[in-house]
Motif scaffolding. Structure first.
Motif, PDB file in Angstrom:
ATOM      1  N   VAL A 191       5.850   9.795   2.314  1.00  0.00           N
ATOM      2  CA  VAL A 191       6.282   8.951   3.429  1.00  0.00           C
ATOM      3  C   VAL A 191       6.476   9.794   4.692  1.00  0.00           C
ATOM      4  O   VAL A 191       7.089  10.868   4.645  1.00  0.00           O
ATOM      5  N   MET A 237       2.931   5.372   4.526  1.00  0.00           N
ATOM      6  CA  MET A 237       3.233   5.557   3.115  1.00  0.00           C
ATOM      7  C   MET A 237       1.922   5.740   2.362  1.00  0.00           C
ATOM      8  O   MET A 237       0.983   4.964   2.546  1.00  0.00           O
ATOM      9  N   LEU A 239       3.001   2.448  -5.091  1.00  0.00           N
ATOM     10  CA  LEU A 239       3.165   2.031  -3.700  1.00  0.00           C
ATOM     11  C   LEU A 239       3.401   0.531  -3.592  1.00  0.00           C
ATOM     12  O   LEU A 239       4.252   0.077  -2.814  1.00  0.00           O
ATOM     13  N   LEU A 245       6.652  -1.323  -1.857  1.00  0.00           N
ATOM     14  CA  LEU A 245       6.551  -2.250  -0.725  1.00  0.00           C
ATOM     15  C   LEU A 245       7.151  -3.612  -1.063  1.00  0.00           C
ATOM     16  O   LEU A 245       7.819  -4.230  -0.235  1.00  0.00           O
ATOM     17  N   LEU A 286       7.631  -1.097   9.358  1.00  0.00           N
ATOM     18  CA  LEU A 286       6.494  -1.480   8.528  1.00  0.00           C
ATOM     19  C   LEU A 286       5.590  -2.461   9.275  1.00  0.00           C
ATOM     20  O   LEU A 286       6.063  -3.415   9.891  1.00  0.00           O
ATOM     21  N   CYS A 341      -0.109   1.763   5.235  1.00  0.00           N
ATOM     22  CA  CYS A 341       0.016   2.324   3.889  1.00  0.00           C
ATOM     23  C   CYS A 341      -1.365   2.474   3.247  1.00  0.00           C
ATOM     24  O   CYS A 341      -2.257   1.663   3.499  1.00  0.00           O
ATOM     25  N   GLN A 360      -5.976  -0.096   2.088  1.00  0.00           N
ATOM     26  CA  GLN A 360      -4.592  -0.524   2.288  1.00  0.00           C
ATOM     27  C   GLN A 360      -4.205  -1.591   1.264  1.00  0.00           C
ATOM     28  O   GLN A 360      -5.004  -2.475   0.956  1.00  0.00           O
TER      29      GLN A 360
END
Length: 371
Positions: free
Chosen positions: A261, A266, A273, A277, A307, A354, A361
């Motif tokens: 991170v 991230m 992961l 999230l 985020l 991320c 992603q």
């Protein structure tokens, strides 16, 4: 008049004393939720002090970690590179660890014993953590240093493999040395985030060779100077351990249960992961606006990272862009056009900051019950 002056002097002395006391808190401590079955441990396992090429005493590193709400740090001094040796002679390469342990003993912070094996290419720089004694790892040949680290049960990860000083193109080179180290069980992880650099090529190597994904600050100066004052957070590795202990953290790193991170970035394997999230957002409210088919949602980000998401639901938003940000610790109001009243709605969001693989992603889903 004398009484008033005495009172003012007392206040001045009191404020001076308070100002000199260090505080183990910051304006924005790092916070991340646990994931199902595991504790999320916040770690920085690549740190330097004056006992190699850093600029601060080891106790400062402990205080910084406490301010940042970390669970564990490792002072990974260069074994071979010792630019302050004339001013701070120390034949014992465990010295910084000993000082940090003494500072941390009254605090809830784990100190992982570690060192950095510092070589030119092809071996490069590598951290050995969970070691027992740094001194025997100081060897003439890199192969012997790695062998000794393995003998001590160390978890070894490749530092900044894309560093342009050693890899001029800015891309990591997985040489015969790394291949042989991996084959011998002497290489276990790789930094995909080092300081301010994210290398997707390093992530590709992590996935190809099943190396644990790491993120570290590699701090030499002060965290406040190098990160906080520039509007950044320190990079960390979230380690998903069965319990909060050194032994459990070590097991989790060997098993590859991590997410790196840095700020709103991230990086991690999908199996870790995505749960992170999903636990990072809480849907606090879900109800329809009066006499409409517009579903009003309030979604809170409980992490310390801002985020960024893109709506991938079958429903479009009423009053905002499909790309939106939920800042750290804040709540975002969203309006979904469901076209008819529904008891349950599936909210699908792509996490744009991320990555589970280079340029890939993850998408997370929430099954929302409408009240």
């Amino acid at each position: 008049m004398k009484t008033r002056l005495a009172f003012l002097y007392f206040l001045f002395i009191s404020f001076s004393i308070l100002a000199q006391e260090h505080k183990h808190s910051s304006a924005r401590p790092l916070n991340f939720p646990d994931i199902p079955g595991y504790k999320s441990l916040k770690t920085d396992l690549h740190i330097h002090t004056v006992f190699s090429d850093g600029y601060v005493w080891p106790n400062i590193r402990v205080m910084e970690a406490l301010r940042d709400n970390l669970d564990a740090i490792s002072l990974t001094e260069h074994l071979e590179y010792q630019p302050h040796l004339t001013d701070i002679p120390h034949p014992d390469r465990n010295r910084s660890y000993t000082i940090a342990m003494a500072e941390a003993k009254e605090h809830d912070l784990m100190i992982v014993h570690g060192s950095e094996i510092t070589r030119s290419e092809p071996a490069g720089h590598n951290n050995a953590v969970f070691i027992k004694d740094a001194n025997p790892i100081l060897q003439d040949k890199a192969e012997d240093a790695f062998m000794e680290a393995k003998k001590q049960g160390a978890f070894v990860f490749w530092n900044h493999p894309a560093w342009y000083n050693q890899s001029p193109k800015g891309n990591p080179i997985f040489s015969d040395f790394q291949k042989e180290s991996l084959k011998k069980g002497e290489l276990h992880g790789i930094e995909v985030i080092n300081s301010v650099d994210y290398a997707q090529e390093s992530l590709a190597l992590a996935l190809e060779h099943n190396l644990t994904i790491m993120g570290t600050s590699d701090i030499h100066g002060l965290i406040d100077w190098d990160y906080t004052e520039k509007g950044n957070q320190r990079p960390i590795t979230l380690v998903f351990a069965k319990e909060r202990s050194i032994e459990s953290m070590q097991e989790a790193l060997f098993a590859g249960r991590t997410v790196a991170v840095y700020n709103d970035l991230m990086v991690g394997k999908e199996e870790f992961l995505i749960p992170l999230l999903e636990q990072s957002l809480i849907v606090e409210k879900a109800s329809y606006a009066n006499n409409t088919h517009v579903l009003l949602l309030e979604v809170k980000n409980i992490t310390s990272s801002d985020l960024l998401f893109e709506n991938e639901s079958e429903y479009t938003f009423y009053d905002s862009s499909p790309v939106f940000e939920i800042k750290a610790g804040e709540t975002k109001k969203l309006s979904l056009k469901t076209l008819e009243n529904k008891r349950e709605v599936l909210l699908k969001l792509k996490a744009l900051g991320c990555f589970t693989a280079p340029k890939q992603q993850p998408t997370i889903s929430y099954s929302i019950t409408v009240k």
